[in-house]
Design a protein around this motif. Structure first.
Motif, PDB file in Angstrom:
ATOM      1  N   GLN B  88       0.830  -1.210   0.000  1.00 33.69           N
ATOM      2  CA  GLN B  88       0.000   0.000   0.000  1.00 33.69           C
ATOM      3  C   GLN B  88       0.868   1.265   0.000  1.00 33.69           C
ATOM      4  O   GLN B  88       0.606   2.220  -0.705  1.00 33.69           O
ATOM      5  CB  GLN B  88      -0.896   0.004   1.242  1.00 33.69           C
ATOM      6  CG  GLN B  88      -1.800   1.229   1.303  1.00 33.69           C
ATOM      7  CD  GLN B  88      -2.671   1.237   2.552  1.00 33.69           C
ATOM      8  OE1 GLN B  88      -2.630   0.331   3.368  1.00 33.69           O
ATOM      9  NE2 GLN B  88      -3.477   2.275   2.677  1.00 33.69           N
ATOM     10  N   LEU B  89       1.945   1.223   0.805  1.00 31.92           N
ATOM     11  CA  LEU B  89       2.809   2.410   0.920  1.00 31.92           C
ATOM     12  C   LEU B  89       4.008   2.330  -0.024  1.00 31.92           C
ATOM     13  O   LEU B  89       5.004   3.005   0.182  1.00 31.92           O
ATOM     14  CB  LEU B  89       3.298   2.558   2.361  1.00 31.92           C
ATOM     15  CG  LEU B  89       2.190   2.791   3.394  1.00 31.92           C
ATOM     16  CD1 LEU B  89       2.752   2.741   4.811  1.00 31.92           C
ATOM     17  CD2 LEU B  89       1.519   4.135   3.166  1.00 31.92           C
ATOM     18  N   ASN B  90       3.894   1.460  -1.015  1.00 36.48           N
ATOM     19  CA  ASN B  90       4.908   1.211  -2.055  1.00 36.48           C
ATOM     20  C   ASN B  90       6.289   0.797  -1.522  1.00 36.48           C
ATOM     21  O   ASN B  90       7.002   0.073  -2.133  1.00 36.48           O
ATOM     22  CB  ASN B  90       5.021   2.389  -3.040  1.00 36.48           C
ATOM     23  CG  ASN B  90       5.566   3.674  -2.447  1.00 36.48           C
ATOM     24  OD1 ASN B  90       6.719   3.741  -2.042  1.00 36.48           O
ATOM     25  ND2 ASN B  90       4.712   4.689  -2.400  1.00 36.48           N
ATOM     26  N   TRP B  91       6.685   1.310  -0.355  1.00 35.85           N
ATOM     27  CA  TRP B  91       7.940   0.926   0.293  1.00 35.85           C
ATOM     28  C   TRP B  91       9.129   0.832  -0.663  1.00 35.85           C
ATOM     29  O   TRP B  91       9.728  -0.209  -0.844  1.00 35.85           O
ATOM     30  CB  TRP B  91       7.765  -0.388   1.075  1.00 35.85           C
ATOM     31  CG  TRP B  91       7.072  -0.157   2.377  1.00 35.85           C
ATOM     32  CD1 TRP B  91       7.072   0.973   3.106  1.00 35.85           C
ATOM     33  CD2 TRP B  91       6.261  -1.086   3.095  1.00 35.85           C
ATOM     34  NE1 TRP B  91       6.321   0.831   4.245  1.00 35.85           N
ATOM     35  CE2 TRP B  91       5.808  -0.437   4.259  1.00 35.85           C
ATOM     36  CE3 TRP B  91       5.875  -2.413   2.878  1.00 35.85           C
ATOM     37  CZ2 TRP B  91       4.996  -1.049   5.192  1.00 35.85           C
ATOM     38  CZ3 TRP B  91       5.075  -3.025   3.806  1.00 35.85           C
ATOM     39  CH2 TRP B  91       4.635  -2.345   4.952  1.00 35.85           C
ATOM     40  N   LEU B  92       9.415   1.974  -1.220  1.00 39.25           N
ATOM     41  CA  LEU B  92      10.622   2.050  -2.048  1.00 39.25           C
ATOM     42  C   LEU B  92      11.770   2.536  -1.163  1.00 39.25           C
ATOM     43  O   LEU B  92      11.557   3.271  -0.204  1.00 39.25           O
ATOM     44  CB  LEU B  92      10.407   3.029  -3.203  1.00 39.25           C
ATOM     45  CG  LEU B  92       9.330   2.628  -4.219  1.00 39.25           C
ATOM     46  CD1 LEU B  92       9.185   3.713  -5.276  1.00 39.25           C
ATOM     47  CD2 LEU B  92       9.651   1.291  -4.871  1.00 39.25           C
ATOM     48  N   ASN B 101      15.821   0.849  -7.351  1.00 38.56           N
ATOM     49  CA  ASN B 101      14.783   0.156  -6.584  1.00 38.56           C
ATOM     50  C   ASN B 101      14.263  -1.050  -7.343  1.00 38.56           C
ATOM     51  O   ASN B 101      14.042  -2.113  -6.757  1.00 38.56           O
ATOM     52  CB  ASN B 101      13.635   1.121  -6.273  1.00 38.56           C
ATOM     53  CG  ASN B 101      13.772   1.746  -4.891  1.00 38.56           C
ATOM     54  OD1 ASN B 101      13.658   1.060  -3.889  1.00 38.56           O
ATOM     55  ND2 ASN B 101      14.048   3.040  -4.852  1.00 38.56           N
ATOM     56  N   VAL B 102      14.083  -0.876  -8.647  1.00 37.64           N
ATOM     57  CA  VAL B 102      13.576  -1.991  -9.462  1.00 37.64           C
ATOM     58  C   VAL B 102      14.654  -3.061  -9.619  1.00 37.64           C
ATOM     59  O   VAL B 102      14.358  -4.256  -9.698  1.00 37.64           O
ATOM     60  CB  VAL B 102      13.073  -1.461 -10.829  1.00 37.64           C
ATOM     61  CG1 VAL B 102      12.564  -2.608 -11.695  1.00 37.64           C
ATOM     62  CG2 VAL B 102      11.965  -0.430 -10.629  1.00 37.64           C
ATOM     63  N   MET B 103      15.912  -2.618  -9.622  1.00 38.02           N
ATOM     64  CA  MET B 103      17.036  -3.576  -9.748  1.00 38.02           C
ATOM     65  C   MET B 103      17.197  -4.459  -8.508  1.00 38.02           C
ATOM     66  O   MET B 103      17.778  -5.544  -8.577  1.00 38.02           O
ATOM     67  CB  MET B 103      18.363  -2.804  -9.923  1.00 38.02           C
ATOM     68  CG  MET B 103      18.627  -2.266 -11.298  1.00 38.02           C
ATOM     69  SD  MET B 103      20.070  -1.154 -11.243  1.00 38.02           S
ATOM     70  CE  MET B 103      21.404  -2.311 -11.018  1.00 38.02           C
ATOM     71  N   LEU B 104      16.704  -3.958  -7.363  1.00 37.24           N
ATOM     72  CA  LEU B 104      17.012  -4.575  -6.068  1.00 37.24           C
ATOM     73  C   LEU B 104      16.750  -6.098  -6.012  1.00 37.24           C
ATOM     74  O   LEU B 104      17.648  -6.859  -5.624  1.00 37.24           O
ATOM     75  CB  LEU B 104      16.258  -3.844  -4.955  1.00 37.24           C
ATOM     76  CG  LEU B 104      16.816  -3.942  -3.553  1.00 37.24           C
ATOM     77  CD1 LEU B 104      18.276  -3.525  -3.480  1.00 37.24           C
ATOM     78  CD2 LEU B 104      15.989  -3.110  -2.584  1.00 37.24           C
ATOM     79  N   PRO B 105      15.558  -6.593  -6.408  1.00 37.67           N
ATOM     80  CA  PRO B 105      15.358  -8.045  -6.340  1.00 37.67           C
ATOM     81  C   PRO B 105      16.343  -8.812  -7.230  1.00 37.67           C
ATOM     82  O   PRO B 105      16.781  -9.905  -6.870  1.00 37.67           O
ATOM     83  CB  PRO B 105      13.921  -8.229  -6.854  1.00 37.67           C
ATOM     84  CG  PRO B 105      13.270  -6.903  -6.638  1.00 37.67           C
ATOM     85  CD  PRO B 105      14.343  -5.890  -6.850  1.00 37.67           C
ATOM     86  N   ALA B 106      16.707  -8.196  -8.372  1.00 41.33           N
ATOM     87  CA  ALA B 106      17.647  -8.861  -9.280  1.00 41.33           C
ATOM     88  C   ALA B 106      19.048  -8.899  -8.664  1.00 41.33           C
ATOM     89  O   ALA B 106      19.766  -9.901  -8.792  1.00 41.33           O
ATOM     90  CB  ALA B 106      17.679  -8.127 -10.618  1.00 41.33           C
ATOM     91  N   VAL B 148       6.429   2.327 -10.072  1.00 34.93           N
ATOM     92  CA  VAL B 148       7.796   1.819  -9.831  1.00 34.93           C
ATOM     93  C   VAL B 148       7.714   0.547  -8.973  1.00 34.93           C
ATOM     94  O   VAL B 148       8.408  -0.441  -9.229  1.00 34.93           O
ATOM     95  CB  VAL B 148       8.675   2.892  -9.131  1.00 34.93           C
ATOM     96  CG1 VAL B 148      10.047   2.321  -8.763  1.00 34.93           C
ATOM     97  CG2 VAL B 148       8.848   4.110 -10.024  1.00 34.93           C
ATOM     98  N   ALA B 149       6.820   0.563  -7.978  1.00 31.01           N
ATOM     99  CA  ALA B 149       6.659  -0.613  -7.105  1.00 31.01           C
ATOM    100  C   ALA B 149       6.177  -1.818  -7.921  1.00 31.01           C
ATOM    101  O   ALA B 149       6.605  -2.952  -7.682  1.00 31.01           O
ATOM    102  CB  ALA B 149       5.686  -0.300  -5.975  1.00 31.01           C
ATOM    103  N   LEU B 154       7.604  -7.000 -10.681  1.00 34.47           N
ATOM    104  CA  LEU B 154       7.605  -7.815 -11.893  1.00 34.47           C
ATOM    105  C   LEU B 154       8.994  -8.177 -12.401  1.00 34.47           C
ATOM    106  O   LEU B 154       9.122  -9.018 -13.287  1.00 34.47           O
ATOM    107  CB  LEU B 154       6.863  -7.054 -13.017  1.00 34.47           C
ATOM    108  CG  LEU B 154       5.380  -6.757 -12.769  1.00 34.47           C
ATOM    109  CD1 LEU B 154       4.811  -5.928 -13.914  1.00 34.47           C
ATOM    110  CD2 LEU B 154       4.590  -8.055 -12.613  1.00 34.47           C
ATOM    111  N   VAL B 155      10.031  -7.537 -11.834  1.00 35.78           N
ATOM    112  CA  VAL B 155      11.367  -7.654 -12.443  1.00 35.78           C
ATOM    113  C   VAL B 155      11.900  -9.088 -12.473  1.00 35.78           C
ATOM    114  O   VAL B 155      12.650  -9.456 -13.365  1.00 35.78           O
ATOM    115  CB  VAL B 155      12.370  -6.679 -11.757  1.00 35.78           C
ATOM    116  CG1 VAL B 155      12.790  -7.174 -10.381  1.00 35.78           C
ATOM    117  CG2 VAL B 155      13.580  -6.434 -12.636  1.00 35.78           C
ATOM    118  N   MET B 156      11.490  -9.925 -11.535  1.00 40.41           N
ATOM    119  CA  MET B 156      11.964 -11.309 -11.535  1.00 40.41           C
ATOM    120  C   MET B 156      10.960 -12.246 -12.215  1.00 40.41           C
ATOM    121  O   MET B 156      11.067 -13.465 -12.104  1.00 40.41           O
ATOM    122  CB  MET B 156      12.223 -11.781 -10.099  1.00 40.41           C
ATOM    123  CG  MET B 156      13.353 -11.051  -9.386  1.00 40.41           C
ATOM    124  SD  MET B 156      14.940 -11.168 -10.229  1.00 40.41           S
ATOM    125  CE  MET B 156      15.322 -12.888  -9.954  1.00 40.41           C
TER     126      MET B 156
END
Lengths: 430, 221
Positions: B88-92, B101-106, B148-149, B154-156
């Motif tokens: 809910q709070l996107n937590w970026l 931020n999007v790279m983080l899981p990768a 962005v969240a 979806l990045v993985m």
């Protein structure tokens, strides 16, 4: 998480929090600087002063004199040390060797040129066995008897004599201070049978003998000038043949397992007195040990306070970064990966702080050494190379490693506690 | 079955039961909305399915993986690869750019930096945020942050997308856009979507809606 990715995130975090990074590094750096400076001083004291004190008082060798009738400043020997005493000591089970110290029994005057000034003075000369001072003989020089009359008589001079000259005579007369290097190899003459005091009279057979300084000794029992005992025996026989042989002191080498204190008590009962200089040096060694202990405790306390601050700072930072830990866990970082990431960050901060501490401590050591060299007198007990604080590579590398390890140690409990919680809990309280 | 809950219970330290003997199933490719008032246990349910928390009892299986039996390493891998989470709070991460931020899981998965960057860039373009890649979260609007969240989720390329009140902090128009986007992901990419919300109107985007109250399901529509 691989190392490359971990380093990327560490670099991003530290780069984005420059003020926090600088604060943490400064905290570690100041603590380490004080700790390393104290350690450099301790190493300097241990490596130079303690070593020189130890050299001054060789293990298992004690010097004894005849017990004196002591009235404060007036001290009267009751009777001389004789061959009978030597033989008695040699038979004792604790004794390995006895080296008698033979005094010259007639007046001697020394004369020579000291930095352009012709000086003459009466001197007290003693003869000793060369084995007793072999370790003090300068490289390339020999301290032994020779029949060749052209060879100068080798002389060992007490370092304390040099100190007395530098601190007293030189200062009073505006003369320059003398170094050990200057003294070694100096030639002067002694006039056997002559004195600067007319009351002592001059011998008709008086003759000059060339001497060469071959070394300086820190042995407190060898104050004044000493030459090989065979020369003294021959000079005494030449100038006062009627006097029976006697000794001013005895240097006793004890067997390895002997209790020195117990032996000294035994010798005291024989009417002999262990050299009081030895006790003075023992006290000095004890004082230095206490000084080292105080230094160690002080620097350890400083380090403890510094790392307590680091622990506190990291705890606060980690509290603020709970969400970050939760986020990393939520996107799939294992507990070990997060611990590794934060430990790596702490290690890097610690190493940078350690480097700052090393640089400050190195500069402080240089400065203190320069000030000591400038303002302290050239005492023989002080380091010959004038390095009071010894700051070497091992200390620098060890300091950085310690700072990094201690930073990780300070961070680890908080990180472990935080990562032990479920990601949902960490994210919920943000 | 994409998600299967059998007799799941969860209580917090104070002893309050949040979830009570829940039984629930979601088919592959379904878009299910769990609707209920605040405090009914929706977020706790989503946290359990997302592997962010562990149930006190029962069995929980997602994409064939029994979450209740996974160790930390396997559960972390599950969070990284099987589910994408939209909060809910996107937590970026405030100190990382949108791209980072999007790279983080990768990065967490150990992908080389360049590969992680390319994937993240592609996902940002997919959510129409390509031009904002270098901006920090503080420089983005609510709708942009949520996009962005979504890109991060979806990045993985996970098969399951979990969304916790994704429109809770957005105005109606922006929220509508986000929901349409999630619907598009469900329809075009075949993602299984589980969305929890307190807004009954959102149920129209889902293929199925489930009502929840006081830690129990009341029924399905």
């Amino acid at each position: 998480m691989r190392t490359g990715q971990r380093l990327y995130l560490i670099r991003k975090n530290l780069g984005q929090n420059k003020a926090r990074t600088a604060l943490a590094c400064a905290g570690v750096g100041i603590g380490m600087a004080i700790f390393l400076t104290a350690l450099a001083l301790a190493i300097g004291i241990q490596g130079n002063i303690v070593k020189r004190l130890r050299e001054a008082m060789p293990e298992r060798i004690i010097s004894v004199q005849r017990a004196a009738f002591d009235l404060g400043p007036l001290r009267l020997p009751t009777q001389p040390i004789t061959n009978a005493d030597v033989e008695k000591l040699k038979k004792m089970p604790e004794v390995e060797k006895v080296w008698p110290q033979i005094p010259i029994t007639f007046p001697i005057r020394a004369e020579g040129n000291l930095i352009g000034v012709e000086l003459t003075t009466d001197v007290i000369v003693n003869g000793i066995e060369p084995a007793l001072v072999q370790s003090d003989v300068a490289p390339g020089k020999t301290f032994a008897f020779t029949m060749d009359p052209k060879t100068p008589v080798p002389v060992m001079v007490s370092r304390y004599l040099l100190d007395m000259y530098n601190l007293g005579y030189a200062k009073a007369n505006g003369l320059p201070e003398l170094s050990e290097k200057w003294a070694i190899g100096r030639h002067f003459r002694i006039i056997l049978g002559e004195s600067t005091l007319p009351a002592l009279g001059n011998d008709q057979k008086a003759r000059a003998v060339n001497c060469e300084v071959v070394g300086l000794t820190s042995n407190p029992a060898l104050l004044g000038v000493v030459i090989p005992s065979e020369y003294v025996r021959r000079f005494n026989y030449e100038f006062s043949p009627q006097k029976p042989p006697q000794f001013s002191a005895l240097h006793i080498k004890l067997k390895p397992t002997v209790d020195i204190d117990a032996f000294e008590k035994k010798v005291t009962k024989m009417g002999l007195r262990p050299d009081s200089q030895r006790e003075l040096i023992r006290r000095a060694q004890f004082f230095v040990k206490i000084l080292l202990l105080v230094l160690f405790v002080f620097s350890a306390l400083v380090l403890f306070v510094a790392f307590s601050n680091v622990l506190n700072t990291f705890s606060l930072i980690l509290l603020q970064r709970r969400f970050e830990i939760g986020l990393l866990r939520a996107v799939g970082a294992t507990r070990a990966a997060v611990v590794g990431l934060f430990s790596g960050e702490a290690a890097l901060l610690g190493a940078i702080g350690g480097l700052i501490g090393v640089l400050i401590a190195f500069l402080l050591s240089l400065l203190i050494n320069v000030l000591c060299r400038k303002y302290l007198p050239a005492l023989s007990i002080l380091p010959t190379d004038q390095r009071f604080l010894v700051f070497g590579w091992p200390l620098a590398i060890g300091g950085m490693a310690l700072a990094a390890l201690a930073s990780v140690g300070a961070t680890l409990p908080t990180v472990l506690r935080a990562t032990g919680r479920q990601p949902a809990v960490l994210l919920r309280h943000e | 079955m994409a998600i299967l809950l059998q007799d799941i219970t969860k209580a917090y330290a104070r002893g309050t039961a949040v979830l009570q003997h829940l039984n629930f199933a979601v088919e592959h490719g379904e878009f299910v909305a769990v609707v209920g008032p605040s405090g009914c246990g929706k977020t706790t349910l989503l946290n359990l399915i997302g592997g962010l928390d562990r149930p006190d009892g029962g069995q929980l299986t997602v994409q064939g993986q029994a979450l209740h039996a996974l160790n930390d390493r396997d559960l972390s891998a599950y969070r990284n690869r099987t589910v994408g989470f939209i909060f809910q709070l996107n937590w970026l991460h405030p100190r990382l750019t949108a791209l980072e931020n999007v790279m983080l899981p990768a990065l967490v998965a150990g992908l080389p930096n360049a590969e992680a960057r390319d994937s993240a860039q592609a996902q940002l373009a997919f959510v129409s945020m390509g031009e904002f890649a270098r901006r920090y979260p503080a420089e983005l609007s609510g709708g942009q942050l949520q996009r962005v969240a979504i890109a991060r989720a979806l990045v993985m390329s996970p098969p399951v997308l979990l969304a916790d009140e994704p429109t809770g902090n957005l105005d109606e128009k922006t929220g509508h856009g986000i929901l349409e986007f999630i619907t598009k992901l469900n329809r075009e990419k075949g993602l299984t979507v589980l969305l929890v919300t307190h807004e009954p109107a959102i149920r129209q985007f889902a293929t199925r809606a489930v009502h929840m109250e006081n830690g129990r399901f009341l029924g399905a529509e």
